[in-house]
Design a protein around this motif. Structure first.
Motif, PDB file in Angstrom:
ATOM      1  N   ALA A  23       0.826  -1.214   0.000  1.00  0.00           N
ATOM      2  CA  ALA A  23       0.000   0.000   0.000  1.00  0.00           C
ATOM      3  C   ALA A  23       0.858   1.260   0.000  1.00  0.00           C
ATOM      4  O   ALA A  23       0.541   2.242  -0.691  1.00  0.00           O
ATOM      5  N   HIS A  24       1.977   1.244   0.754  1.00  0.00           N
ATOM      6  CA  HIS A  24       2.850   2.424   0.792  1.00  0.00           C
ATOM      7  C   HIS A  24       3.484   2.687  -0.562  1.00  0.00           C
ATOM      8  O   HIS A  24       3.605   3.843  -1.002  1.00  0.00           O
ATOM      9  N   LEU A  25       3.902   1.636  -1.233  1.00  0.00           N
ATOM     10  CA  LEU A  25       4.487   1.809  -2.563  1.00  0.00           C
ATOM     11  C   LEU A  25       3.441   2.334  -3.551  1.00  0.00           C
ATOM     12  O   LEU A  25       3.750   3.162  -4.409  1.00  0.00           O
ATOM     13  N   HIS A  26       2.211   1.862  -3.430  1.00  0.00           N
ATOM     14  CA  HIS A  26       1.148   2.351  -4.313  1.00  0.00           C
ATOM     15  C   HIS A  26       0.890   3.830  -4.085  1.00  0.00           C
ATOM     16  O   HIS A  26       0.754   4.619  -5.046  1.00  0.00           O
ATOM     17  N   ASP A  27       0.831   4.226  -2.806  1.00  0.00           N
ATOM     18  CA  ASP A  27       0.565   5.627  -2.505  1.00  0.00           C
ATOM     19  C   ASP A  27       1.682   6.532  -2.996  1.00  0.00           C
ATOM     20  O   ASP A  27       1.432   7.625  -3.525  1.00  0.00           O
ATOM     21  N   LEU A  28       2.929   6.100  -2.811  1.00  0.00           N
ATOM     22  CA  LEU A  28       4.059   6.915  -3.257  1.00  0.00           C
ATOM     23  C   LEU A  28       4.076   7.038  -4.777  1.00  0.00           C
ATOM     24  O   LEU A  28       4.345   8.118  -5.319  1.00  0.00           O
ATOM     25  N   ALA A  29       3.806   5.932  -5.493  1.00  0.00           N
ATOM     26  CA  ALA A  29       3.785   5.999  -6.959  1.00  0.00           C
ATOM     27  C   ALA A  29       2.659   6.889  -7.455  1.00  0.00           C
ATOM     28  O   ALA A  29       2.838   7.659  -8.412  1.00  0.00           O
ATOM     29  N   ALA A  30       1.506   6.845  -6.791  1.00  0.00           N
ATOM     30  CA  ALA A  30       0.392   7.693  -7.197  1.00  0.00           C
ATOM     31  C   ALA A  30       0.704   9.156  -6.936  1.00  0.00           C
ATOM     32  O   ALA A  30       0.350  10.036  -7.739  1.00  0.00           O
ATOM     33  N   ALA A  41       1.259  -1.359 -10.281  1.00  0.00           N
ATOM     34  CA  ALA A  41       2.351  -2.170 -10.838  1.00  0.00           C
ATOM     35  C   ALA A  41       3.671  -1.942 -10.108  1.00  0.00           C
ATOM     36  O   ALA A  41       4.533  -2.837 -10.085  1.00  0.00           O
ATOM     37  N   TYR A  42       3.854  -0.763  -9.484  1.00  0.00           N
ATOM     38  CA  TYR A  42       5.126  -0.481  -8.806  1.00  0.00           C
ATOM     39  C   TYR A  42       5.376  -1.417  -7.613  1.00  0.00           C
ATOM     40  O   TYR A  42       6.480  -1.980  -7.486  1.00  0.00           O
ATOM     41  N   PRO A  43       4.456  -1.602  -6.693  1.00  0.00           N
ATOM     42  CA  PRO A  43       4.734  -2.535  -5.590  1.00  0.00           C
ATOM     43  C   PRO A  43       4.957  -3.969  -6.069  1.00  0.00           C
ATOM     44  O   PRO A  43       5.770  -4.696  -5.489  1.00  0.00           O
ATOM     45  N   VAL A  44       4.251  -4.378  -7.143  1.00  0.00           N
ATOM     46  CA  VAL A  44       4.492  -5.718  -7.687  1.00  0.00           C
ATOM     47  C   VAL A  44       5.922  -5.833  -8.217  1.00  0.00           C
ATOM     48  O   VAL A  44       6.614  -6.841  -8.013  1.00  0.00           O
ATOM     49  N   SER A  45       6.402  -4.800  -8.896  1.00  0.00           N
ATOM     50  CA  SER A  45       7.762  -4.813  -9.442  1.00  0.00           C
ATOM     51  C   SER A  45       8.805  -4.883  -8.334  1.00  0.00           C
ATOM     52  O   SER A  45       9.780  -5.637  -8.427  1.00  0.00           O
ATOM     53  N   ALA A  73      16.150  -3.270  -3.908  1.00  0.00           N
ATOM     54  CA  ALA A  73      14.706  -3.459  -3.735  1.00  0.00           C
ATOM     55  C   ALA A  73      14.278  -3.203  -2.296  1.00  0.00           C
ATOM     56  O   ALA A  73      13.199  -2.631  -2.038  1.00  0.00           O
ATOM     57  N   LEU A  74      15.126  -3.572  -1.330  1.00  0.00           N
ATOM     58  CA  LEU A  74      14.789  -3.346   0.078  1.00  0.00           C
ATOM     59  C   LEU A  74      14.777  -1.854   0.393  1.00  0.00           C
ATOM     60  O   LEU A  74      13.898  -1.360   1.138  1.00  0.00           O
ATOM     61  N   VAL A  75      15.720  -1.085  -0.155  1.00  0.00           N
ATOM     62  CA  VAL A  75      15.741   0.367   0.059  1.00  0.00           C
ATOM     63  C   VAL A  75      14.510   1.016  -0.561  1.00  0.00           C
ATOM     64  O   VAL A  75      13.912   1.938   0.023  1.00  0.00           O
ATOM     65  N   ALA A  76      14.099   0.524  -1.744  1.00  0.00           N
ATOM     66  CA  ALA A  76      12.900   1.081  -2.382  1.00  0.00           C
ATOM     67  C   ALA A  76      11.661   0.831  -1.523  1.00  0.00           C
ATOM     68  O   ALA A  76      10.803   1.713  -1.357  1.00  0.00           O
ATOM     69  N   SER A  77      11.565  -0.368  -0.951  1.00  0.00           N
ATOM     70  CA  SER A  77      10.400  -0.686  -0.110  1.00  0.00           C
ATOM     71  C   SER A  77      10.428   0.106   1.198  1.00  0.00           C
ATOM     72  O   SER A  77       9.415   0.695   1.618  1.00  0.00           O
ATOM     73  N   ILE A  99      11.648  11.547 -10.527  1.00  0.00           N
ATOM     74  CA  ILE A  99      12.590  10.930 -11.474  1.00  0.00           C
ATOM     75  C   ILE A  99      12.903   9.486 -11.068  1.00  0.00           C
ATOM     76  O   ILE A  99      12.957   8.569 -11.898  1.00  0.00           O
ATOM     77  N   LEU A 100      13.086   9.274  -9.757  1.00  0.00           N
ATOM     78  CA  LEU A 100      13.370   7.910  -9.282  1.00  0.00           C
ATOM     79  C   LEU A 100      12.193   6.965  -9.543  1.00  0.00           C
ATOM     80  O   LEU A 100      12.374   5.833  -9.970  1.00  0.00           O
ATOM     81  N   VAL A 101      10.991   7.435  -9.272  1.00  0.00           N
ATOM     82  CA  VAL A 101       9.818   6.587  -9.494  1.00  0.00           C
ATOM     83  C   VAL A 101       9.642   6.290 -10.981  1.00  0.00           C
ATOM     84  O   VAL A 101       9.316   5.158 -11.386  1.00  0.00           O
ATOM     85  N   ALA A 102       9.867   7.296 -11.828  1.00  0.00           N
ATOM     86  CA  ALA A 102       9.709   7.081 -13.267  1.00  0.00           C
ATOM     87  C   ALA A 102      10.789   6.150 -13.829  1.00  0.00           C
ATOM     88  O   ALA A 102      10.546   5.396 -14.790  1.00  0.00           O
ATOM     89  N   GLY A 103      11.997   6.181 -13.246  1.00  0.00           N
ATOM     90  CA  GLY A 103      13.077   5.327 -13.758  1.00  0.00           C
ATOM     91  C   GLY A 103      13.122   3.941 -13.130  1.00  0.00           C
ATOM     92  O   GLY A 103      13.928   3.098 -13.545  1.00  0.00           O
ATOM     93  N   TRP A 104      12.245   3.702 -12.127  1.00  0.00           N
ATOM     94  CA  TRP A 104      12.292   2.400 -11.464  1.00  0.00           C
ATOM     95  C   TRP A 104      11.965   1.215 -12.388  1.00  0.00           C
ATOM     96  O   TRP A 104      12.625   0.172 -12.276  1.00  0.00           O
ATOM     97  N   PRO A 105      10.995   1.269 -13.310  1.00  0.00           N
ATOM     98  CA  PRO A 105      10.712   0.104 -14.153  1.00  0.00           C
ATOM     99  C   PRO A 105      11.917  -0.387 -14.944  1.00  0.00           C
ATOM    100  O   PRO A 105      12.178  -1.598 -15.023  1.00  0.00           O
ATOM    101  N   ALA A 106      12.678   0.542 -15.523  1.00  0.00           N
ATOM    102  CA  ALA A 106      13.864   0.123 -16.278  1.00  0.00           C
ATOM    103  C   ALA A 106      14.910  -0.490 -15.363  1.00  0.00           C
ATOM    104  O   ALA A 106      15.564  -1.496 -15.699  1.00  0.00           O
ATOM    105  N   LEU A 107      15.072   0.102 -14.157  1.00  0.00           N
ATOM    106  CA  LEU A 107      16.051  -0.443 -13.211  1.00  0.00           C
ATOM    107  C   LEU A 107      15.642  -1.837 -12.736  1.00  0.00           C
ATOM    108  O   LEU A 107      16.476  -2.742 -12.638  1.00  0.00           O
ATOM    109  N   ALA A 108      14.364  -2.018 -12.432  1.00  0.00           N
ATOM    110  CA  ALA A 108      13.893  -3.331 -11.984  1.00  0.00           C
ATOM    111  C   ALA A 108      14.013  -4.378 -13.100  1.00  0.00           C
ATOM    112  O   ALA A 108      14.342  -5.544 -12.845  1.00  0.00           O
ATOM    113  N   PHE A 109      13.742  -3.982 -14.340  1.00  0.00           N
ATOM    114  CA  PHE A 109      13.877  -4.918 -15.457  1.00  0.00           C
ATOM    115  C   PHE A 109      15.333  -5.359 -15.634  1.00  0.00           C
ATOM    116  O   PHE A 109      15.623  -6.532 -15.885  1.00  0.00           O
TER     117      PHE A 109
END
Length: 225
Positions: A23-30, A41-45, A73-77, A99-109
């Motif tokens: 829930a915290h990751l969802h709120d931060l991404a929103a 999708a961010y907390p799932v990633s 991943a632990l620091v992101a959570s 910028i960090l939230v927008a670049g997270w998908p590429a970093l996680a991939f």
């Protein structure tokens, strides 16, 4: 029989922690401008990257890349948990966090790809021989192969040997030809020896009297016989 579900304190605690972190990751991404399905999708990633890194760490504890991506991943959570605890104004998110939230998908991939395609560690060969090989060698050693005796070919009957023919008894021939003069002289000596002793002169005595070789003495004795 159906398996009974027993409550586990650790499992319940993990479900609670995962739901709150999700829930915290969802709120931060929103709050960072990722609305709709993108915020979910961010907390799932983040959780998938945590699981992939943890599985790689279990199979290869000395893999530094697995520890690195697990820490990211632990620091992101943890960062999302702390940021949504009132320390960050979710209505006015700074630009660096967007910028960090927008670049997270590429970093996680990137992290998931490196963890999934990392070579598996090669197990060290065991020092002790396998018991199966020892049992197979013992079984082979105890195996005895019996062969049927091969028939022996029959040999043709042996032909009777022809009777031995006795050689004709010819008078012995002297091995060495004796000159007539030497033969006459030897006869005189032999007659004198017979007249004195009453016995025929042997080859040894004739040889000593004449001073000739043993072969010639034998030839003279045969000629006088």
């Amino acid at each position: 029989m159906t398996a009974r579900l027993r409550p586990d304190a650790v499992l319940v605690q993990a479900v609670i922690a995962g739901a709150l972190s999700f829930a915290h990751l969802h709120d931060l991404a929103a709050a960072a401008g990722q609305d709709g399905w993108k915020a979910w999708a961010y907390p799932v990633s983040v959780d998938l990257l945590l699981v992939a890194a943890w599985r790689r760490m279990r199979t290869d504890a000395e893999n530094r890349d697995a520890w690195l991506w697990f820490a990211i991943a632990l620091v992101a959570s943890l960062g999302a948990n702390v940021a949504t605890a009132g320390l960050l104004d979710l209505h006015d998110v700074p630009a660096w966090l967007r910028i960090l939230v927008a670049g997270w998908p590429a970093l996680a991939f990137l992290g998931g790809t490196l963890l999934a395609h990392a070579p598996a560690p090669v197990p060290a060969p065991s020092q002790d021989p396998e018991p199966v090989a020892a049992e197979e060698s013992e079984a082979v050693a105890d195996l005895t192969v019996e062969r049927a005796p091969e028939p022996v070919p029959e040999l043709p009957p042996a032909e009777p040997e022809p009777p031995a023919v006795a050689p004709a008894l010819d008078p012995p021939m002297p091995a060495i030809p004796v000159p007539p003069a030497l033969l006459d002289h030897a006869r005189k000596i032999a007659d004198a020896h017979h007249a004195q002793t009453g016995n025929a002169m042997d080859a040894a005595t004739l040889r000593s009297r004449l001073g000739v070789s043993e072969a010639l003495a034998d030839s003279i004795t045969l000629a006088l016989a």
